[in-house]
Design an enzyme around this catalytic site. Structure first.
Site, mmCIF file in Angstrom:
data_model
loop_
_atom_site.group_PDB
_atom_site.id
_atom_site.type_symbol
_atom_site.label_atom_id
_atom_site.label_comp_id
_atom_site.label_asym_id
_atom_site.label_seq_id
_atom_site.Cartn_x
_atom_site.Cartn_y
_atom_site.Cartn_z
ATOM 1 N N PHE A 69 0.880 -1.166 0.000
ATOM 2 C CA PHE A 69 0.000 0.000 0.000
ATOM 3 C C PHE A 69 0.921 1.220 0.000
ATOM 4 O O PHE A 69 1.271 1.755 1.055
ATOM 5 C CB PHE A 69 -0.919 -0.015 1.224
ATOM 6 C CG PHE A 69 -1.907 -1.156 1.223
ATOM 7 C CD1 PHE A 69 -3.161 -1.007 0.643
ATOM 8 C CD2 PHE A 69 -1.574 -2.383 1.787
ATOM 9 C CE1 PHE A 69 -4.077 -2.061 0.631
ATOM 10 C CE2 PHE A 69 -2.477 -3.428 1.787
ATOM 11 C CZ PHE A 69 -3.738 -3.269 1.208
ATOM 12 N N PHE A 74 2.966 1.006 3.906
ATOM 13 C CA PHE A 74 3.074 -0.294 4.542
ATOM 14 C C PHE A 74 2.700 -1.378 3.539
ATOM 15 O O PHE A 74 2.099 -1.111 2.484
ATOM 16 C CB PHE A 74 2.206 -0.391 5.801
ATOM 17 C CG PHE A 74 0.759 -0.711 5.562
ATOM 18 C CD1 PHE A 74 0.303 -2.025 5.562
ATOM 19 C CD2 PHE A 74 -0.169 0.300 5.351
ATOM 20 C CE1 PHE A 74 -1.027 -2.320 5.348
ATOM 21 C CE2 PHE A 74 -1.511 0.016 5.139
ATOM 22 C CZ PHE A 74 -1.945 -1.293 5.138
ATOM 23 N N GLU A 76 1.272 -5.600 3.399
ATOM 24 C CA GLU A 76 0.739 -6.753 4.122
ATOM 25 C C GLU A 76 1.336 -8.035 3.548
ATOM 26 O O GLU A 76 1.273 -8.265 2.335
ATOM 27 C CB GLU A 76 -0.778 -6.822 4.017
ATOM 28 C CG GLU A 76 -1.372 -8.042 4.732
ATOM 29 C CD GLU A 76 -2.831 -8.284 4.408
ATOM 30 O OE1 GLU A 76 -3.457 -9.098 5.101
ATOM 31 O OE2 GLU A 76 -3.342 -7.669 3.450
ATOM 32 N N ILE A 77 1.937 -8.843 4.403
ATOM 33 C CA ILE A 77 2.415 -10.162 3.989
ATOM 34 C C ILE A 77 1.259 -11.143 4.118
ATOM 35 O O ILE A 77 0.700 -11.318 5.199
ATOM 36 C CB ILE A 77 3.615 -10.614 4.838
ATOM 37 C CG1 ILE A 77 4.823 -9.714 4.546
ATOM 38 C CG2 ILE A 77 3.961 -12.073 4.558
ATOM 39 C CD1 ILE A 77 6.052 -10.053 5.352
ATOM 40 N N VAL A 78 0.912 -11.760 2.999
ATOM 41 C CA VAL A 78 -0.265 -12.630 2.963
ATOM 42 C C VAL A 78 0.125 -14.100 3.156
ATOM 43 O O VAL A 78 -0.457 -14.808 3.965
ATOM 44 C CB VAL A 78 -1.024 -12.454 1.631
ATOM 45 C CG1 VAL A 78 -2.300 -13.282 1.636
ATOM 46 C CG2 VAL A 78 -1.346 -10.993 1.372
ATOM 47 N N CYS A 80 3.637 -16.896 3.289
ATOM 48 C CA CYS A 80 5.096 -17.065 3.379
ATOM 49 C C CYS A 80 5.381 -18.545 3.566
ATOM 50 O O CYS A 80 4.816 -19.172 4.463
ATOM 51 C CB CYS A 80 5.662 -16.252 4.545
ATOM 52 S SG CYS A 80 7.440 -16.460 4.791
ATOM 53 N N GLN A 87 13.953 -26.548 3.988
ATOM 54 C CA GLN A 87 13.860 -25.858 5.259
ATOM 55 C C GLN A 87 15.092 -26.132 6.120
ATOM 56 O O GLN A 87 15.888 -27.007 5.831
ATOM 57 C CB GLN A 87 12.577 -26.263 5.983
ATOM 58 C CG GLN A 87 11.318 -25.788 5.254
ATOM 59 C CD GLN A 87 10.042 -26.165 5.976
ATOM 60 O OE1 GLN A 87 10.058 -26.730 7.056
ATOM 61 N NE2 GLN A 87 8.902 -25.857 5.358
ATOM 62 N N VAL A 88 15.234 -25.349 7.196
ATOM 63 C CA VAL A 88 16.359 -25.419 8.131
ATOM 64 C C VAL A 88 17.684 -25.159 7.404
ATOM 65 O O VAL A 88 18.713 -25.751 7.726
ATOM 66 C CB VAL A 88 16.405 -26.785 8.871
ATOM 67 C CG1 VAL A 88 17.244 -26.668 10.139
ATOM 68 C CG2 VAL A 88 15.014 -27.258 9.245
ATOM 69 N N GLY A 90 18.235 -21.709 6.462
ATOM 70 C CA GLY A 90 18.365 -20.265 6.537
ATOM 71 C C GLY A 90 17.674 -19.528 5.406
ATOM 72 O O GLY A 90 17.777 -18.301 5.309
ATOM 73 N N GLY A 92 14.497 -19.031 4.961
ATOM 74 C CA GLY A 92 13.403 -18.181 5.449
ATOM 75 C C GLY A 92 13.900 -16.802 5.835
ATOM 76 O O GLY A 92 13.251 -15.792 5.537
ATOM 77 N N LEU A 112 2.945 -5.616 7.905
ATOM 78 C CA LEU A 112 1.919 -6.182 8.767
ATOM 79 C C LEU A 112 1.605 -7.583 8.264
ATOM 80 O O LEU A 112 1.643 -7.847 7.060
ATOM 81 C CB LEU A 112 0.644 -5.332 8.753
ATOM 82 C CG LEU A 112 0.698 -3.955 9.428
ATOM 83 C CD1 LEU A 112 -0.601 -3.210 9.201
ATOM 84 C CD2 LEU A 112 0.978 -4.082 10.918
ATOM 85 N N ILE A 120 4.244 -17.694 14.517
ATOM 86 C CA ILE A 120 4.676 -16.577 15.375
ATOM 87 C C ILE A 120 6.181 -16.634 15.641
ATOM 88 O O ILE A 120 6.874 -15.616 15.579
ATOM 89 C CB ILE A 120 3.883 -16.587 16.701
ATOM 90 C CG1 ILE A 120 2.443 -16.109 16.449
ATOM 91 C CG2 ILE A 120 4.547 -15.678 17.737
ATOM 92 C CD1 ILE A 120 1.560 -16.154 17.682
ATOM 93 N N ILE A 143 -6.646 -4.120 5.230
ATOM 94 C CA ILE A 143 -6.242 -5.517 5.302
ATOM 95 C C ILE A 143 -7.362 -6.326 5.942
ATOM 96 O O ILE A 143 -8.147 -5.813 6.743
ATOM 97 C CB ILE A 143 -4.928 -5.701 6.094
ATOM 98 C CG1 ILE A 143 -5.108 -5.304 7.557
ATOM 99 C CG2 ILE A 143 -3.809 -4.893 5.452
ATOM 100 C CD1 ILE A 143 -3.874 -5.588 8.413
ATOM 101 N N TYR A 146 -8.245 -11.924 10.285
ATOM 102 C CA TYR A 146 -8.293 -13.385 10.295
ATOM 103 C C TYR A 146 -8.535 -13.875 11.718
ATOM 104 O O TYR A 146 -7.814 -13.487 12.641
ATOM 105 C CB TYR A 146 -6.977 -13.980 9.775
ATOM 106 C CG TYR A 146 -6.725 -13.723 8.305
ATOM 107 C CD1 TYR A 146 -7.168 -14.617 7.330
ATOM 108 C CD2 TYR A 146 -6.036 -12.585 7.894
ATOM 109 C CE1 TYR A 146 -6.933 -14.383 5.991
ATOM 110 C CE2 TYR A 146 -5.803 -12.337 6.547
ATOM 111 C CZ TYR A 146 -6.250 -13.243 5.605
ATOM 112 O OH TYR A 146 -6.019 -13.006 4.271
#
Length: 333
Positions: A69, A74, A76-78, A80, A87-88, A90, A92, A112, A120, A143, A146
């Site tokens: 936006f 800002f 918005e990450i929808v 990921c 994975q594991v 690095g 990410g 956001l 988390i 946004i 959820y």
């Protein structure tokens, strides 16, 4: 070969972009099985959304779908996700840092995202927080809300070279280690004793290291009854049940922190603690407590004071010392 691209659906989308967009959609559908596939397709191919993709040998190995936006500074990450077989490593952290660097050049100052309980921990490691500082009027109505997820924010700073940050921190930490080593006397070898009288101050090097008579007098000791292994196992289970244990569950990956083992010479984590407890390694509760304390101390040595990792270390240490009946030895914030 790994590279990063920002792609989107539109008139500029060539055959490569369309191929990668399809790969992005399939990645999200596989890694986010609870998300409706039609919803994923609609957002990935939406012309107002952008996709930062991590390409490995020409295929999509990771992706972040976001909507900028620009007029409100800002994004918005929808979605990921990183491919399960990548994975594991690095990736990410790498893709998030490349995205931060990219959007800064587009005038974006905040991220956001809504994160469920499984995400988390990842977002906290990337600098996101559930404590929002962005005025709600900036994003309200822009946004989607959820249910069952937590809104998290990440503030971006132009002075931080996100893509080169790991190398920058490595250079700075090595400089600190070198400066410390010049004043460190831990490598000095003392003459030793032919016999020990029981007086600590007579041991060569003890007094010069800072020890004074009475320092250990009246020091609180851990009291317990019953089997030592069961006692340590119960304490470890208590740590596993605490909300701040997530940074300590497994050994630190070199992919996430390339210089970690240059800084931390005696690493400790809850996986290693569990292995030692289960194997009957501990013959003294003091040794177990010292290993747990080393885990917290390592965290504070490697990470900056205001980081989420140090906050978790302090919270978990305070909880642990309460469980074993010792006073909190951290200064109050």
């Amino acid at each position: 070969i790994i590279r990063f691209e920002v792609i989107y659906s539109g008139e500029d989308a060539g055959s490569d972009w369309l191929y990668w967009l399809a790969g992005t959609k399939n990645l999200f559908a596989k890694q986010l099985p609870k998300m409706p596939k039609e919803y994923i397709s609609r957002l990935v191919f939406d012309r107002q959304h952008r996709n930062m993709v991590l390409l490995k040998q020409g295929r999509v190995a990771g992706a972040i779908c976001f909507r900028p936006f620009y007029e409100r500074s800002f994004a918005e990450i929808v979605f990921c996700a990183i491919s399960s077989n990548e994975q594991v490593k690095g990736y990410g952290t790498s893709i998030m840092n490349h995205l931060k660097q990219f959007v800064l050049g587009q005038g974006i100052a905040h991220f956001l995202t809504y994160a469920d309980n499984f995400a988390i921990g990842y977002f906290k490691k990337q600098g996101f927080s559930k404590d929002l500082t962005l005025d709600r009027a900036v994003y309200a109505g822009y946004i989607k809300d959820y249910e069952g997820a937590h809104l998290m924010q990440c503030a971006l700073h132009r002075g931080i070279p996100y893509v080169d940050m790991s190398c920058m921190l490595r250079v700075q930490r090595l400089a600190v280690i070198a400066a410390t080593a010049r004043r460190d006397q831990s490598g000095m070898v003392q003459a030793g004793l032919s016999s020990f009288s029981g007086k600590q101050w007579e041991v060569p090097g003890v007094v010069s290291a800072g020890w004074r008579r009475g320092m250990d007098a009246g020091a609180p000791r851990v009291q317990f009854s019953g089997d030592l292994q069961s006692f340590c196992s119960r304490l470890l289970n208590d740590l596993y049940g605490h909300g701040s244990c997530w940074p300590f569950l497994e050994p630190v990956s070199r992919d996430d922190a390339v210089d970690y083992y240059d800084i931390i010479k005696e690493p400790m984590d809850m996986q290693k603690l569990k292995g030692r407890v289960d194997s009957g390694h501990y013959r003294s509760v003091d040794v177990f407590v010292a290993d747990v304390q080393r885990m917290f101390d390592n965290c504070r040595l490697y990470n900056p004071p205001g980081s989420p990792y140090v906050a978790c270390a302090n919270a978990l240490q305070k909880f642990f010392r309460k469980q074993i009946g010792l006073p909190n030895n951290l200064p109050e914030a």
